[in-house]
Design a protein around this motif. Structure first.
Motif, PDB file in Angstrom:
ATOM      1  N   LEU A  86       0.823  -1.200   0.000  1.00 19.73           N
ATOM      2  CA  LEU A  86       0.000   0.000   0.000  1.00 19.73           C
ATOM      3  C   LEU A  86       0.862   1.258   0.000  1.00 19.73           C
ATOM      4  N   TYR A  87       2.118   1.128   0.438  1.00 23.92           N
ATOM      5  CA  TYR A  87       3.031   2.271   0.447  1.00 23.92           C
ATOM      6  C   TYR A  87       3.664   2.498  -0.921  1.00 23.92           C
ATOM      7  N   GLU A  88       3.293   1.646  -1.879  1.00 25.22           N
ATOM      8  CA  GLU A  88       3.851   1.777  -3.228  1.00 25.22           C
ATOM      9  C   GLU A  88       2.764   1.839  -4.301  1.00 25.22           C
ATOM     10  N   ALA A  89       1.503   1.732  -3.873  1.00 27.97           N
ATOM     11  CA  ALA A  89       0.399   1.629  -4.827  1.00 27.97           C
ATOM     12  C   ALA A  89      -0.330   2.964  -4.968  1.00 27.97           C
ATOM     13  N   GLU A  90      -1.081   3.078  -6.048  1.00 26.01           N
ATOM     14  CA  GLU A  90      -1.916   4.252  -6.255  1.00 26.01           C
ATOM     15  C   GLU A  90      -3.033   4.279  -5.210  1.00 26.01           C
ATOM     16  N   PRO A  91      -3.509   5.454  -4.831  1.00 34.02           N
ATOM     17  CA  PRO A  91      -4.513   5.567  -3.768  1.00 34.02           C
ATOM     18  C   PRO A  91      -5.811   4.806  -4.037  1.00 34.02           C
ATOM     19  N   GLY A 144      -0.673   4.580   3.805  1.00 34.19           N
ATOM     20  CA  GLY A 144       0.025   4.081   2.625  1.00 34.19           C
ATOM     21  C   GLY A 144      -0.093   4.976   1.410  1.00 34.19           C
ATOM     22  N   PRO A 145      -1.312   5.374   1.036  1.00 32.88           N
ATOM     23  CA  PRO A 145      -1.456   6.225  -0.151  1.00 32.88           C
ATOM     24  C   PRO A 145      -0.718   7.562  -0.021  1.00 32.88           C
ATOM     25  N   THR A 146      -0.788   8.184   1.160  1.00 36.34           N
ATOM     26  CA  THR A 146      -0.098   9.451   1.355  1.00 36.34           C
ATOM     27  C   THR A 146       1.412   9.261   1.323  1.00 36.34           C
ATOM     28  N   ALA A 147       1.884   8.176   1.934  1.00 36.26           N
ATOM     29  CA  ALA A 147       3.316   7.890   1.918  1.00 36.26           C
ATOM     30  C   ALA A 147       3.804   7.681   0.486  1.00 36.26           C
ATOM     31  N   HIS A 148       3.001   6.994  -0.310  1.00 32.53           N
ATOM     32  CA  HIS A 148       3.380   6.793  -1.713  1.00 32.53           C
ATOM     33  C   HIS A 148       3.406   8.123  -2.456  1.00 32.53           C
ATOM     34  N   ALA A 149       2.397   8.967  -2.209  1.00 29.32           N
ATOM     35  CA  ALA A 149       2.344  10.274  -2.867  1.00 29.32           C
ATOM     36  C   ALA A 149       3.565  11.118  -2.491  1.00 29.32           C
ATOM     37  N   GLU A 150       3.934  11.071  -1.210  1.00 31.07           N
ATOM     38  CA  GLU A 150       5.093  11.854  -0.780  1.00 31.07           C
ATOM     39  C   GLU A 150       6.387  11.297  -1.352  1.00 31.07           C
ATOM     40  N   SER A 151       6.449   9.969  -1.533  1.00 31.73           N
ATOM     41  CA  SER A 151       7.638   9.370  -2.131  1.00 31.73           C
ATOM     42  C   SER A 151       7.811   9.838  -3.573  1.00 31.73           C
ATOM     43  N   VAL A 152       6.703   9.855  -4.317  1.00 29.88           N
ATOM     44  CA  VAL A 152       6.757  10.328  -5.703  1.00 29.88           C
ATOM     45  C   VAL A 152       7.115  11.814  -5.733  1.00 29.88           C
ATOM     46  N   PHE A 153       6.494  12.565  -4.820  1.00 28.33           N
ATOM     47  CA  PHE A 153       6.752  14.007  -4.781  1.00 28.33           C
ATOM     48  C   PHE A 153       8.218  14.291  -4.443  1.00 28.33           C
ATOM     49  N   THR A 154       8.791  13.524  -3.516  1.00 25.91           N
ATOM     50  CA  THR A 154      10.199  13.702  -3.149  1.00 25.91           C
ATOM     51  C   THR A 154      11.108  13.437  -4.349  1.00 25.91           C
ATOM     52  N   HIS A 155      10.764  12.404  -5.116  1.00 23.36           N
ATOM     53  CA  HIS A 155      11.552  12.103  -6.315  1.00 23.36           C
ATOM     54  C   HIS A 155      11.516  13.278  -7.286  1.00 23.36           C
ATOM     55  N   LEU A 156      10.352  13.870  -7.444  1.00 19.60           N
ATOM     56  CA  LEU A 156      10.227  15.021  -8.333  1.00 19.60           C
ATOM     57  C   LEU A 156      10.931  16.243  -7.740  1.00 19.60           C
ATOM     58  N   TYR A 157      10.863  16.398  -6.443  1.00 12.79           N
ATOM     59  CA  TYR A 157      11.504  17.508  -5.748  1.00 12.79           C
ATOM     60  C   TYR A 157      13.021  17.486  -5.957  1.00 12.79           C
ATOM     61  N   LEU A 158      13.570  16.256  -6.042  1.00 17.17           N
ATOM     62  CA  LEU A 158      15.014  16.095  -6.221  1.00 17.17           C
ATOM     63  C   LEU A 158      15.396  15.869  -7.681  1.00 17.17           C
ATOM     64  N   ASN A 212       7.806  17.365   6.810  1.00 14.45           N
ATOM     65  CA  ASN A 212       8.333  16.050   7.182  1.00 14.45           C
ATOM     66  C   ASN A 212       7.688  15.001   6.300  1.00 14.45           C
ATOM     67  N   ARG A 213       8.311  14.744   5.170  1.00 17.25           N
ATOM     68  CA  ARG A 213       7.701  13.849   4.194  1.00 17.25           C
ATOM     69  C   ARG A 213       7.862  12.373   4.547  1.00 17.25           C
ATOM     70  N   LEU A 214       8.642  12.054   5.585  1.00 16.91           N
ATOM     71  CA  LEU A 214       8.873  10.650   5.921  1.00 16.91           C
ATOM     72  C   LEU A 214       8.050  10.176   7.121  1.00 16.91           C
ATOM     73  N   ARG A 215       7.232  11.040   7.696  1.00 24.02           N
ATOM     74  CA  ARG A 215       6.554  10.659   8.937  1.00 24.02           C
ATOM     75  C   ARG A 215       5.570   9.508   8.739  1.00 24.02           C
ATOM     76  N   TRP A 216       4.941   9.407   7.560  1.00 22.50           N
ATOM     77  CA  TRP A 216       3.983   8.321   7.336  1.00 22.50           C
ATOM     78  C   TRP A 216       4.700   6.974   7.296  1.00 22.50           C
TER      79      TRP A 216
END
Length: 263
Positions: A86-91, A144-158, A212-216
């Motif tokens: 769920l931490y890697e899937a679409e919401p 899970g969905p929010t954590a996945h969204a933040e992971s994608v966003f972090t990748h784009l941020y960097l 804090n994008r890693l809290r989830w």
């Protein structure tokens, strides 16, 4: 003695009678001994059958307990693995959510079986493990969905693409703002980030912010660690129940000697 010398036929008759009576008495005594021996043999046979039946019952229960606990642990670990997806899937991945729910239902089914056959300490450990697993499931479902969204966003941020990275930084500033930013303003900033889908933008606009994008992920990790502790306690309780530290071969039960009862 003179009488018997003068009447040898009477002496012979008496001797014959004594012999007959002795034979009858010997037969009666032999039959009595034989009967007593038969009763002892029957009692010994019943005792042996009881011991064998008890040994079979204990062996069968040991095997059932071992198999059921192993199955419960396997179901638990499988549920954890599925929920981590769920931490890697679409919401909106409803199929994955159904799989997660089914995995935890399988855990509950195995727990119900163990409650009927395991010792009290193992049952307590099973229930504690089930509770920790349910908390992990809820956390994964919600975060899970929010954590996945933040992971994608972090990748784009960097991202090395300056346009993407710049847009993500602007959106992050909007998300981190404590006040004054509405859902619409957040969505507007997030929509400007190339590569971020509408669904992921919605998750971030509703649940993200604060820098804090890693809290989830960290919250999910704490739930996972708590579950592992309960599983370790279950393993220890199960090893005690199954006497895993004892010798496999048990000494044969002491046999009481049976003496022939007097006739």
């Amino acid at each position: 003695m003179k009488y018997f010398e003068d009447n040898p036929e009477i002496f012979a008759a008496i001797v014959a009678a004594i012999a007959i009576l002795g034979g009858l008495l010997g037969s009666i005594i032999g039959a009595r001994i034989q009967a007593n021996g038969g009763r002892d043999q029957a009692a010994a046979a019943r005792e042996a059958a009881r011991i064998a039946a008890e040994a079979q019952r204990v062996a069968a229960l040991w095997n059932v307990r071992q198999v059921q606990v192993a199955e419960f642990i396997r179901c638990t670990r499988e549920a954890v693995v599925i929920s981590q997806r769920l931490y890697e899937a679409e919401p909106d991945d409803e199929e994955l959510r159904r799989q997660v729910h089914a995995a935890y239902q399988a855990m509950e089914s195995k727990a119900a079986e163990l409650i009927l056959i395991a010792t009290e300490k193992v049952v307590d450990a099973v229930e504690a493990t089930l509770l920790a697993a349910e908390e992990l499931e809820r956390e994964a479902m919600n975060s899970g969905p929010t954590a996945h969204a933040e992971s994608v966003f972090t990748h784009l941020y960097l991202s090395r693409d300056m346009t993407t990275a710049r847009a993500a930084r602007v959106a992050q500033h909007v998300l981190d703002a404590a006040t004054g930013e509405t859902y619409e303003s957040r969505m507007q900033a997030l929509r400007s980030v190339p590569g971020l889908s509408e669904k992921l933008a919605h998750e971030l606009a509703v649940n993200s912010g604060g820098g804090n994008r890693l809290r989830w992920v960290e919250r999910g990790g704490r739930k996972s660690d708590a579950l592992e502790e309960k599983l370790a306690e279950l393993v220890r309780a199960t090893r005690t129940m199954l006497k895993s530290e004892d010798d496999v071969a048990q000494a044969p039960p002491e046999q009481r000697r049976r003496w022939w009862r007097a006739a």
